[in-house]
Design a protein around this motif. Structure first.
Motif, PDB file in Angstrom:
ATOM      1  N   VAL A   1      23.041  44.371  47.337  1.00  0.00           N
ATOM      2  CA  VAL A   1      23.804  43.766  46.254  1.00  0.00           C
ATOM      3  C   VAL A   1      25.251  43.731  46.729  1.00  0.00           C
ATOM      4  N   TYR A   2      25.746  42.524  46.978  1.00  0.00           N
ATOM      5  CA  TYR A   2      27.065  42.360  47.599  1.00  0.00           C
ATOM      6  C   TYR A   2      28.093  41.895  46.587  1.00  0.00           C
TER       7      TYR A   2
ATOM      8  N   SER B   1      20.285  37.109  57.278  1.00  0.00           N
ATOM      9  CA  SER B   1      19.924  38.428  57.825  1.00  0.00           C
ATOM     10  C   SER B   1      18.459  38.776  57.640  1.00  0.00           C
ATOM     11  N   GLY B   2      17.791  38.098  56.707  1.00  0.00           N
ATOM     12  CA  GLY B   2      16.411  38.451  56.401  1.00  0.00           C
ATOM     13  C   GLY B   2      16.289  39.526  55.339  1.00  0.00           C
ATOM     14  N   ILE B   3      17.410  40.060  54.885  1.00  0.00           N
ATOM     15  CA  ILE B   3      17.407  41.094  53.843  1.00  0.00           C
ATOM     16  C   ILE B   3      17.478  40.420  52.474  1.00  0.00           C
ATOM     17  N   ASP B   4      16.658  40.874  51.545  1.00  0.00           N
ATOM     18  CA  ASP B   4      16.800  40.388  50.170  1.00  0.00           C
ATOM     19  C   ASP B   4      18.198  40.725  49.679  1.00  0.00           C
ATOM     20  N   HIS B   5      18.744  39.886  48.823  1.00  0.00           N
ATOM     21  CA  HIS B   5      20.128  40.093  48.413  1.00  0.00           C
ATOM     22  C   HIS B   5      20.380  39.542  47.025  1.00  0.00           C
ATOM     23  N   VAL B   6      21.418  40.088  46.397  1.00  0.00           N
ATOM     24  CA  VAL B   6      21.973  39.565  45.158  1.00  0.00           C
ATOM     25  C   VAL B   6      23.475  39.503  45.369  1.00  0.00           C
TER      26      VAL B   6
ATOM     27  N   LEU C   1      19.346  48.946  39.587  1.00  0.00           N
ATOM     28  CA  LEU C   1      18.295  49.757  38.985  1.00  0.00           C
ATOM     29  C   LEU C   1      17.022  48.964  38.708  1.00  0.00           C
ATOM     30  N   ALA C   2      17.156  47.670  38.472  1.00  0.00           N
ATOM     31  CA  ALA C   2      15.984  46.837  38.158  1.00  0.00           C
ATOM     32  C   ALA C   2      16.138  45.481  38.841  1.00  0.00           C
ATOM     33  N   PRO C   3      15.949  45.437  40.157  1.00  0.00           N
ATOM     34  CA  PRO C   3      16.263  44.211  40.910  1.00  0.00           C
ATOM     35  C   PRO C   3      15.268  43.066  40.750  1.00  0.00           C
ATOM     36  N   ASP C   4      14.086  43.350  40.236  1.00  0.00           N
ATOM     37  CA  ASP C   4      13.097  42.277  40.107  1.00  0.00           C
ATOM     38  C   ASP C   4      13.652  41.173  39.205  1.00  0.00           C
ATOM     39  N   GLY C   5      13.537  39.953  39.656  1.00  0.00           N
ATOM     40  CA  GLY C   5      14.067  38.817  38.924  1.00  0.00           C
ATOM     41  C   GLY C   5      15.477  38.445  39.331  1.00  0.00           C
ATOM     42  N   HIS C   6      16.125  39.309  40.116  1.00  0.00           N
ATOM     43  CA  HIS C   6      17.498  39.038  40.553  1.00  0.00           C
ATOM     44  C   HIS C   6      17.584  38.659  42.041  1.00  0.00           C
TER      45      HIS C   6
ATOM     46  N   GLY D   1      17.840  37.080  45.451  1.00  0.00           N
ATOM     47  CA  GLY D   1      18.198  35.725  45.842  1.00  0.00           C
ATOM     48  C   GLY D   1      19.156  35.028  44.895  1.00  0.00           C
ATOM     49  N   ARG D   2      19.540  35.698  43.821  1.00  0.00           N
ATOM     50  CA  ARG D   2      20.412  35.078  42.836  1.00  0.00           C
ATOM     51  C   ARG D   2      21.885  35.316  43.171  1.00  0.00           C
ATOM     52  N   THR D   3      22.721  34.392  42.734  1.00  0.00           N
ATOM     53  CA  THR D   3      24.175  34.522  42.806  1.00  0.00           C
ATOM     54  C   THR D   3      24.707  34.442  41.388  1.00  0.00           C
ATOM     55  N   TYR D   4      25.443  35.478  40.977  1.00  0.00           N
ATOM     56  CA  TYR D   4      25.989  35.522  39.629  1.00  0.00           C
ATOM     57  C   TYR D   4      27.501  35.344  39.665  1.00  0.00           C
TER      58      TYR D   4
END
Length: 280
Positions: free
Chosen positions: A101-102, A130-135, A182-187, A189-192
């Motif tokens: 989470v960046y 990078s291949g890493i999941d991210h938000v 704490l609850a990354p599912d659904g987030h 690949g998203r950009t907020y």
């Protein structure tokens, strides 16, 4: 025995990182605080301290070994900050980190008027490859910093014209970051886009500060030349002057305008306004 953490938090010696780390600790999460200076790290239940600098790939990889979820703030401002970010992200990939989470910036773009916004864009692009999941959390200018723009003479000076800034409270950013961690599912690949509830001109900011501080505050629009001249007294390098001045020119260009509903959607409450922040 302390649970071996699978969460890591950077920036815990700063405001937002500290608030995120405290929220994770309050939720009962074991975490690793990655810091450069362990003497400045907060003392939190379930937290381990690991010393690493983004510039050091070996130390960063060691600090991230066993970590699955990482909160990453940007490194200290300097000309080669982007390379530091690349090094740390590569270390995270080597260590097997699964989600980053960046904390980015609202106006991040390859041609961002705010010069440091270009750093964030380059970091985002490296993270995506990078291949890493991210938000990605793109926060606007910090609402908390606006009172600090007022000079000793009661003036906010800068070449922002009549542009608007949807500045956001650090506590709202931290709440969003912690909830995503704490609850990354659904987030993934998203950009907020994290903003306050209003986009204000600096004249409107000054009017709000006048009431809250109970003293006159005014906005003085500088020309570009005046802005560089008024800041030259600090003896900062040119890249730093460019960053300072382009904070205002990005406002003038409309790149910090626009209110997002991401904070209300993610937290369940309205984003904090400048007036509310000053009253708290």
């Amino acid at each position: 025995m302390m649970t071996n953490p699978t969460y890591a938090t950077t920036g815990s010696t700063g405001r937002v990182g500290d608030m995120v780390a405290r929220r994770l600790a309050a939720a009962g999460v074991a975490q690793r605080l990655i810091v450069r200076d362990p003497s400045r790290a907060p003392e939190l239940p379930g937290a381990q301290i690991s010393v690493a600098d983004y510039v050091d790939p070996s130390a960063s990889t060691a600090a991230l070994t066993g970590i699955k979820t990482l909160f990453m703030v940007s490194a200290a401002e300097k000309p080669d900050r982007v390379q530091d970010h690349f090094t740390f992200i590569d270390a995270a990939a080597s260590a097997g980190v699964e989600l980053i989470v960046y904390l980015s910036f609202f106006g991040a773009a390859a041609d961002s008027t705010f010069t440091l916004g270009r750093d964030h864009w380059a970091t985002e692009e490296h993270l995506r490859s990078s291949g890493i999941d991210h938000v990605i959390l793109r926060d606007n200018l910090y609402l908390d910093f606006l009172p600090g723009l007022v000079g000793d003479d009661g003036a906010i000076r800068g070449p922002a014209g009549d542009g608007r800034v949807a500045a956001v409270a650090q506590r709202d950013i931290a709440e969003v970051a912690a909830s995503v961690l704490l609850a990354p599912d659904g987030h993934r690949g998203r950009t907020y886009r994290l903003t306050g509830p209003q986009a204000l001109t600096l004249a409107e900011v000054a009017a709000t500060l006048t009431v809250a501080l109970d003293r006159p505050v005014r906005y003085v629009a500088e020309t570009l030349e005046e802005a560089y001249a008024s800041r030259a007294v600090y003896g900062a390098p040119r890249w730093q002057l460019d960053a300072w001045v382009s904070t205002y020119t990005a406002i003038a260009a409309g790149e910090m305008d626009g209110v997002s509903d991401d904070i209300p959607a993610l937290t369940g409450h309205p984003a904090t306004s400048l007036a509310d922040l000053l009253r708290s």
